[in-house]
Write a protein that holds these residues in place. Structure first.
Motif, short mmCIF file in Angstrom:
data_model
loop_
_atom_site.label_atom_id
_atom_site.label_comp_id
_atom_site.label_asym_id
_atom_site.label_seq_id
_atom_site.Cartn_x
_atom_site.Cartn_y
_atom_site.Cartn_z
N GLU A 63 -81.15 -2.91 11.94
CA GLU A 63 -80.41 -4.02 11.34
C GLU A 63 -79.92 -3.64 9.96
OE1 GLU A 63 -79.47 -6.93 12.27
OE2 GLU A 63 -80.43 -7.02 14.23
N SER A 68 -82.02 -9.50 2.79
CA SER A 68 -82.76 -10.32 3.76
C SER A 68 -83.22 -9.53 4.98
CB SER A 68 -81.95 -11.53 4.24
OG SER A 68 -81.24 -11.25 5.43
N ASN A 69 -84.19 -10.08 5.69
CA ASN A 69 -84.67 -9.45 6.93
C ASN A 69 -84.71 -10.44 8.08
OD1 ASN A 69 -86.77 -11.04 6.15
ND2 ASN A 69 -88.36 -9.47 6.37
N ALA A 72 -83.81 -8.85 11.64
CA ALA A 72 -84.86 -8.01 12.22
C ALA A 72 -85.99 -8.88 12.76
CB ALA A 72 -85.38 -7.01 11.19
N GLU A 73 -86.30 -9.96 12.05
CA GLU A 73 -87.38 -10.85 12.52
C GLU A 73 -87.01 -11.50 13.86
OE1 GLU A 73 -90.40 -10.94 11.24
OE2 GLU A 73 -89.68 -9.45 9.81
N GLN A 84 -85.28 -2.85 9.63
CA GLN A 84 -84.29 -3.48 8.74
C GLN A 84 -83.89 -2.52 7.64
OE1 GLN A 84 -83.22 -7.08 8.76
NE2 GLN A 84 -81.65 -6.11 7.50
N ASN A 86 -81.86 -2.63 4.12
CA ASN A 86 -81.15 -3.42 3.12
C ASN A 86 -80.34 -2.48 2.25
OD1 ASN A 86 -81.90 -6.05 3.81
ND2 ASN A 86 -83.80 -5.93 2.68
#
Lengths: 217, 217
Positions: A63, A68-69, A72-73, A84, A86
């Motif tokens: 991702e 933010s994540n 992925a969550e 993830q 960023n």
């Protein structure tokens, strides 16, 4: 004097992408780089694609987001490995970021890695990530005139997913004009109309992808 | 050794932006830089804003696109001066592009220039164009989670226009969650819910802008 900054950056990116491509091929892993605007339904499309393909293939997701994540969550909640990235401001993924993410995955047990690029119709177009195919998503609310305005991404895409087709009647979307302008830029890419959150049309798109994955196994 | 490419590019951009800002101030012209994703309704919002303000102010538009001139043609069809910039691939406008466009306009007779930036929630954020205010548009179909993923643009915006609110029921858009996450990034920017193509909510947004224009006249 003019210094061309883009070429050396791209060259370094492409060298590492070639290394990644060899590594993916050695492990028979198909890598899909998914490009789209913010909010076009990339994550929903990935979730629907996972649903359609998880019985046949082992899948992981990388991702890419500025911050933010949350994406992925959502993927992990489906029991799928997700890493993830960023970018901290960068408007696209680069092969060096993919390398770090791939180092966290077990390539030996994977058949498919789906890379969700940063939401952006421009910058990710130029960057080779070592993928087998770049595919783009356009969503109906974005409008049928987008091929005229963002030609590059339509040119590099091996397939075009047209998402949120269940909202076609709400928006003034001219499907014929859209198909015609995609065809001018890209004579061969199939166009898959889907409604990812409702599962509509996902089967045809997933079968196209499955066929590509089987070719390298 | 690491070479920071971004700083010198931005510094050159910012120096020219400062010159432009002085020139705009001298002529009492308010310049609005409008940022949004592809397909969020920038051009429709500009057309609705023109409708609301054209009796009081003389307006011109600078259209930024990778390619095509369809947006400038839409503006000109309303009898408003429009200059099209084609960035030829670049993902954002820079002050040097604005300077060339402004040279084609008669600042003495203008009160407001609306700059429609390239559709992109990331890259235009960093570039000062000499504007009086950056304002962003998010459209409902893009989803309420966008402030988490693209925080930079929400931080620089002096106002947030939430477009296509007439489709709120079609999409799973959580207005409360959206407002809360905008507030975390930007405690002061007003949020204007509008449906640009239907003229809904445009009056409040246009009045906010009109107030800002009157301040510098």
């Amino acid at each position: 004097m003019q210094i061309d900054l883009k070429q050396p950056i791209l060259q370094k990116n492409d060298e590492l992408a070639a290394e990644l491509r060899a590594r993916f091929a050695e492990h028979h892993v198909f890598v899909l780089d998914l490009l789209a605007s913010p909010g076009s339904g990339k994550t929903s499309t990935i979730l629907a694609t996972i649903d359609a393909l998880r019985d046949e293939f082992n899948i992981a997701v990388i991702e890419g987001d500025i911050a933010s994540n949350v994406d992925a969550e959502k993927i992990k909640a489906q029991g799928i490995a997700a890493v993830q990235i960023n970018t901290g401001g960068a408007c696209h993924l680069e092969s060096a970021m993919i390398k770090r993410a791939v180092d966290a995955l077990d390539l030996e047990r994977l058949d498919l890695i789906i890379v969700e690029n940063v939401g952006n119709l421009v910058c990710p177009t130029d960057f080779d990530l070592g993928e087998n195919a770049k595919v783009m998503i356009l969503s109906v609310p974005e409008g049928h005139d987008k091929p005229l305005k963002y030609p590059g991404v339509f040119q590099v895409a091996e397939a075009v997913v047209l998402n949120k087709v269940d909202t076609m009647s709400v928006f003034d979307f001219d499907r014929e004009a859209f198909d015609a302008s995609v065809r001018q830029l890209n004579p061969t890419a199939p166009i898959f109309p889907i409604a990812a959150t409702k599962g509509e049309g996902v089967e045809e798109w997933a079968e196209w992808l499955a066929e590509r994955i089987r070719e390298i196994q």
